[in-house]
Design a protein around this motif. Sequence first.
Motif, PDB file in Angstrom:
ATOM      1  N   UNK A  15       9.374  23.449   0.073  1.00 18.73           N
ATOM      2  CA  UNK A  15      10.533  23.019  -0.720  1.00 18.73           C
ATOM      3  C   UNK A  15      10.796  21.531  -0.525  1.00 18.73           C
ATOM      4  N   UNK A  16      10.744  21.075   0.720  1.00 17.64           N
ATOM      5  CA  UNK A  16      10.934  19.653   1.007  1.00 17.64           C
ATOM      6  C   UNK A  16       9.812  18.836   0.373  1.00 17.64           C
ATOM      7  N   UNK A  17       8.580  19.312   0.490  1.00 19.50           N
ATOM      8  CA  UNK A  17       7.448  18.603  -0.100  1.00 19.50           C
ATOM      9  C   UNK A  17       7.592  18.497  -1.613  1.00 19.50           C
ATOM     10  N   UNK A  18       8.021  19.580  -2.249  1.00 22.42           N
ATOM     11  CA  UNK A  18       8.193  19.569  -3.701  1.00 22.42           C
ATOM     12  C   UNK A  18       9.293  18.605  -4.127  1.00 22.42           C
ATOM     13  N   UNK A  19      10.387  18.611  -3.419  1.00 20.42           N
ATOM     14  CA  UNK A  19      11.494  17.696  -3.737  1.00 20.42           C
ATOM     15  C   UNK A  19      11.040  16.237  -3.589  1.00 20.42           C
ATOM     16  N   UNK A  20      10.310  15.948  -2.518  1.00 18.93           N
ATOM     17  CA  UNK A  20       9.822  14.587  -2.308  1.00 18.93           C
ATOM     18  C   UNK A  20       8.817  14.194  -3.394  1.00 18.93           C
ATOM     19  N   UNK A  28       7.642   6.728 -10.176  1.00 20.60           N
ATOM     20  CA  UNK A  28       6.342   6.103 -10.452  1.00 20.60           C
ATOM     21  C   UNK A  28       5.736   5.425  -9.225  1.00 20.60           C
ATOM     22  N   UNK A  29       6.117   5.895  -8.034  1.00 21.45           N
ATOM     23  CA  UNK A  29       5.495   5.404  -6.809  1.00 21.45           C
ATOM     24  C   UNK A  29       4.216   6.178  -6.502  1.00 21.45           C
ATOM     25  N   UNK A  30       4.104   7.370  -7.057  1.00 20.90           N
ATOM     26  CA  UNK A  30       2.904   8.194  -6.929  1.00 20.90           C
ATOM     27  C   UNK A  30       2.561   8.754  -8.299  1.00 20.90           C
ATOM     28  N   UNK A  31       1.272   8.888  -8.569  1.00 22.56           N
ATOM     29  CA  UNK A  31       0.832   9.481  -9.830  1.00 22.56           C
ATOM     30  C   UNK A  31       0.981  10.989  -9.784  1.00 22.56           C
ATOM     31  N   UNK A  32       0.740  11.573  -8.622  1.00 22.51           N
ATOM     32  CA  UNK A  32       0.896  13.010  -8.469  1.00 22.51           C
ATOM     33  C   UNK A  32       1.007  13.365  -6.998  1.00 22.51           C
ATOM     34  N   UNK A  33       1.475  14.570  -6.765  1.00 21.44           N
ATOM     35  CA  UNK A  33       1.549  15.096  -5.415  1.00 21.44           C
ATOM     36  C   UNK A  33       1.079  16.529  -5.407  1.00 21.44           C
ATOM     37  N   UNK A  34       0.227  16.852  -4.476  1.00 19.69           N
ATOM     38  CA  UNK A  34      -0.248  18.222  -4.293  1.00 19.69           C
ATOM     39  C   UNK A  34       0.359  18.757  -3.008  1.00 19.69           C
ATOM     40  N   UNK A  35       0.788  20.000  -3.040  1.00 22.29           N
ATOM     41  CA  UNK A  35       1.452  20.607  -1.883  1.00 22.29           C
ATOM     42  C   UNK A  35       0.565  21.715  -1.342  1.00 22.29           C
ATOM     43  N   UNK A  57       1.883  17.337   2.026  1.00 24.71           N
ATOM     44  CA  UNK A  57       2.035  16.689   0.732  1.00 24.71           C
ATOM     45  C   UNK A  57       0.934  15.637   0.614  1.00 24.71           C
ATOM     46  N   UNK A  58       0.100  15.788  -0.406  1.00 31.19           N
ATOM     47  CA  UNK A  58      -1.007  14.857  -0.655  1.00 31.19           C
ATOM     48  C   UNK A  58      -0.654  14.080  -1.912  1.00 31.19           C
ATOM     49  N   UNK A  76      13.510   9.463   2.353  1.00 28.95           N
ATOM     50  CA  UNK A  76      13.705  10.839   1.878  1.00 28.95           C
ATOM     51  C   UNK A  76      13.425  11.902   2.945  1.00 28.95           C
ATOM     52  N   UNK A  77      12.631  11.561   3.933  1.00 25.90           N
ATOM     53  CA  UNK A  77      12.083  12.544   4.862  1.00 25.90           C
ATOM     54  C   UNK A  77      13.095  12.956   5.926  1.00 25.90           C
ATOM     55  N   UNK A  78      13.151  14.251   6.271  1.00 27.73           N
ATOM     56  CA  UNK A  78      14.103  14.701   7.298  1.00 27.73           C
ATOM     57  C   UNK A  78      13.653  14.416   8.736  1.00 27.73           C
TER      58      UNK A  78
END
Length: 106
Positions: A15-20, A28-35, A57-58, A76-78
């Motif tokens: 959930x945290x990875x998806x929110x980030x 637009x700091x990342x093109x994509x993120x894979x969890x 998170x990749x 953003x990170x806890x």
Amino acid sequence: MTSARVVLVTTPDATTAERMAQTLVDERLAACGNIVPGIVSIYRWDEQVQHDEEALLVLKTEEACIDALRARIVALHPYDVPEVVVLPILGGHVPYLEWIARSTTR
């Protein structure tokens, strides 16, 4: 070598990875993120060996975005000390690498 980069970030859960990832792609700091959920991390913290379930998170981005991306991840990170590991992309499918460049702000 290309200007594209992979950034690895461990998070306490998917959930945290998806929110980030959503925030970082929206900005637009990342093109994509894979969890990748359900990883087990074994590490030393406060002089004790810890075993924790986490999510990985990749992120794919451009070199020009790294400083802003790293700062935003930390904000953003806890975790007190989040993992932010940047890896160069030596090559790949050129249209995909071009898409990363178009999808990020420089």
